[in-house]
Design an enzyme around this catalytic site. Structure first.
Site, PDB file in Angstrom:
ATOM      1  N   TYR A 274       9.780 -26.581  29.155  1.00 59.09           N
ATOM      2  CA  TYR A 274      10.353 -25.497  28.337  1.00 59.09           C
ATOM      3  C   TYR A 274       9.284 -24.470  27.951  1.00 59.09           C
ATOM      4  O   TYR A 274       9.485 -23.256  28.074  1.00 59.09           O
ATOM      5  CB  TYR A 274      10.982 -26.101  27.085  1.00 59.09           C
ATOM      6  CG  TYR A 274      11.659 -25.103  26.174  1.00 59.09           C
ATOM      7  CD1 TYR A 274      12.911 -24.580  26.495  1.00 59.09           C
ATOM      8  CD2 TYR A 274      11.056 -24.694  24.988  1.00 59.09           C
ATOM      9  CE1 TYR A 274      13.541 -23.681  25.661  1.00 59.09           C
ATOM     10  CE2 TYR A 274      11.679 -23.794  24.142  1.00 59.09           C
ATOM     11  CZ  TYR A 274      12.921 -23.288  24.485  1.00 59.09           C
ATOM     12  OH  TYR A 274      13.534 -22.385  23.655  1.00 59.09           O
TER      13      TYR A 274
ATOM     14  N   ASP B 241      27.444 -19.144  36.519  1.00 57.18           N
ATOM     15  CA  ASP B 241      26.180 -19.871  36.409  1.00 57.18           C
ATOM     16  C   ASP B 241      25.057 -18.909  36.790  1.00 57.18           C
ATOM     17  O   ASP B 241      24.983 -18.452  37.936  1.00 57.18           O
ATOM     18  CB  ASP B 241      26.198 -21.079  37.354  1.00 57.18           C
ATOM     19  CG  ASP B 241      24.933 -21.917  37.223  1.00 57.18           C
ATOM     20  OD1 ASP B 241      23.934 -21.417  36.674  1.00 57.18           O
ATOM     21  OD2 ASP B 241      24.954 -23.073  37.691  1.00 57.18           O
TER      22      ASP B 241
ATOM     23  N   LEU C 289       5.196 -35.104  29.803  1.00 63.36           N
ATOM     24  CA  LEU C 289       4.989 -34.853  31.232  1.00 63.36           C
ATOM     25  C   LEU C 289       4.948 -36.159  32.025  1.00 63.36           C
ATOM     26  O   LEU C 289       5.478 -36.246  33.142  1.00 63.36           O
ATOM     27  CB  LEU C 289       3.687 -34.075  31.445  1.00 63.36           C
ATOM     28  CG  LEU C 289       3.379 -33.710  32.899  1.00 63.36           C
ATOM     29  CD1 LEU C 289       4.462 -32.796  33.462  1.00 63.36           C
ATOM     30  CD2 LEU C 289       2.003 -33.065  33.012  1.00 63.36           C
TER      31      LEU C 289
ATOM     32  N   ALA D 272      20.261 -17.000  27.987  1.00 64.87           N
ATOM     33  CA  ALA D 272      20.591 -18.334  28.495  1.00 64.87           C
ATOM     34  C   ALA D 272      19.336 -19.191  28.600  1.00 64.87           C
ATOM     35  O   ALA D 272      18.303 -18.745  29.086  1.00 64.87           O
ATOM     36  CB  ALA D 272      21.255 -18.206  29.863  1.00 64.87           C
ATOM     37  N   GLY D 273      19.431 -20.387  28.121  1.00 60.20           N
ATOM     38  CA  GLY D 273      18.291 -21.290  28.181  1.00 60.20           C
ATOM     39  C   GLY D 273      18.705 -22.718  27.875  1.00 60.20           C
ATOM     40  O   GLY D 273      19.732 -22.954  27.230  1.00 60.20           O
TER      41      GLY D 273
END
Length: 437
Positions: free
Chosen positions: A342, A254, A286, A278-279
């Site tokens: 993001y 991880d 919001l 990685a994402g």
């Protein structure tokens, strides 16, 4: 998911109907394959103004890609040297050079304009060179038929741009258009074999088990890299299958765990390329986004990149001459409703890249760049509602979504040992999306 509209427009009835209705007609893109590794046709070398690079550029182009010719009915590519453009009169020479031949470029062809850095002391030169940016971005939006247009600003000798020109003048750059790429002076050690430039080098790819990460791993392996493939333990089965296929090492870790960098160093004491792929997404507006969704995305997409990069640089795990390639997104450049977390994380990647690049190069001999994918055909985008998906696919100059391999090819160019003069760049792989800078 297959792009049925693209397939339909490739048929005779499809071309007839879409032409009559005035609908977009995206062209199938020529991507790199072992059977078609080069563009189909010759290259025209043109010049605007009195360039001091003419002879050096001619020698470089002679062994960079397609055959260089003085004239051709159907060139596959055009390289216009506009480094000497310092005023409006010389800009007229840009028009004079490209106006007669731009329409003749073959489908999936390339136009690459070489420019110079903007002068701080000569506002006429700065204005004229900045004008090239607007010119290139506009030409990219109007030229069509899968053709792309790119501006490369060369600060030092044009030889420093060899790996960049090889990339742009090949099918590997099929989904890169409307970009401005700056090439400075730097280490441009040519590989022994341009077909396997990463031979003898070790690369680590995070988020490698599937999607874009899997494609990056496949392309880096094709280019000769020894691979360490990292992903979360829950993806271990896919990771090990990919590692077995590519003769690589699987590292189920991880990336957000406190000891992630230590475990990487234990697995591979010396790295030549670090690809932060990685994402995750946890989309909500919001107003509806709980703190844990915000924090999780920022932790995986940005905090882990910062902490891992810092640790591997400070420990010397990343070798001198090494490459860091991070994954941003046009969502971080343009913003996207429902993705404040993001987009913030991916904008942060752009900031990290631009800030760290000069320091990492000066102190560690390592370059730092980022790729910013647009709409890429993955399982994630396949789950997007149809109308939004279609808008994502069509709202770019090439009228179609990209493939994971498009991101992978761009990553491989930035990880290239001869790309040492490319540093601090955020290169969009988006078909020149109408969104973003």
């Amino acid at each position: 998911m297959a792009d049925r509209y693209l397939n339909f427009t490739g048929t005779a009835p499809g071309r007839f109907l879409t032409r009559r209705l005035g609908l977009p007609q995206p062209a199938p893109l020529h991507r790199w394959t072992p059977e078609r590794p080069a563009l189909d046709g010759p290259l025209l070398h043109l010049t605007a103004g009195e360039s001091g690079h003419t002879a050096e550029l001619a020698e470089l182009l002679a062994h960079t890609g397609p055959d260089v010719v003085a004239a051709a009915e159907r060139p596959a590519a055009i390289v216009l040297d506009a480094t000497a453009v310092t005023g409006i009169a010389a800009l007229a020479e840009v028009h004079a050079a490209l106006h007669p031949v731009a329409r003749s470029v073959a489908p999936s062809g390339r136009i690459v304009v070489l420019g110079a850095p903007l002068s701080r002391d000569d506002h006429h030169q700065a204005a004229s060179q900045q004008a090239l940016e607007g010119f290139v971005r506009s030409l990219g939006k109007e030229i069509g038929r899968g053709r792309t247009v790119t501006l490369v600003r060369v600060e030092g000798p044009v030889a420093a741009a060899e790996s960049t020109l090889r990339f742009l003048l090949s099918p590997k750059s099929a989904y890169v258009s409307g970009q401005v790429i700056e090439v400075a002076s730097g280490d441009t050690t040519a590989p022994a074999d341009w077909a396997r430039p990463l031979a003898g080098r070790t690369a680590l790819v995070t988020g490698a088990a599937r999607g874009i990460g899997e494609a990056v791993a496949e392309v880096l392996a094709r280019d000769g890299a020894r691979l360490i493939l990292l992903d979360v333990p829950s993806a271990q089965a896919d990771l090990e299958d990919l590692a077995a296929r590519l003769d690589a090492t699987a590292l189920p870790v991880d990336i957000t765990s406190p000891d992630a960098a230590e475990r990487i160093t234990d697995a591979v004491p010396a790295l030549d390329a670090l690809v932060h792929n990685a994402g995750i997404t946890r989309d909500r507006t919001l107003a509806k986004m709980p703190a844990d969704r915000w924090a999780t995305v920022l932790d995986v997409n940005l905090a882990s990149v910062l902490t891992t990069t810092d640790a591997l640089l400070q420990s010397g795990t990343l070798s001198r001459g090494g490459r860091i390639v991070a994954t941003a997104s046009i969502a971080g450049l343009a913003g996207n409703a429902g993705q404040t977390n993001y987009a913030a994380s991916k904008a942060g990647i752009a900031g990290l890249t631009r800030s760290l690049a000069p320091k990492a190069l000066a102190e560690h001999g390592v370059t730092v760049n980022a790729v910013a994918p647009g709409f890429i055909e993955t399982k994630m985008t396949a789950a997007v509602p149809m109308f939004i998906r279609e808008a994502g696919r069509r709202m770019n100059s090439l009228g179609q979504g990209g493939l994971p391999v498009d991101v992978a090819e761009t990553t491989a160019w930035l990880a290239h040992p001869a790309s040492g003069a490319v540093n601090g760049q955020v290169v969009r792989v988006c078909g020149q999306s109408l969104l973003g800078a």
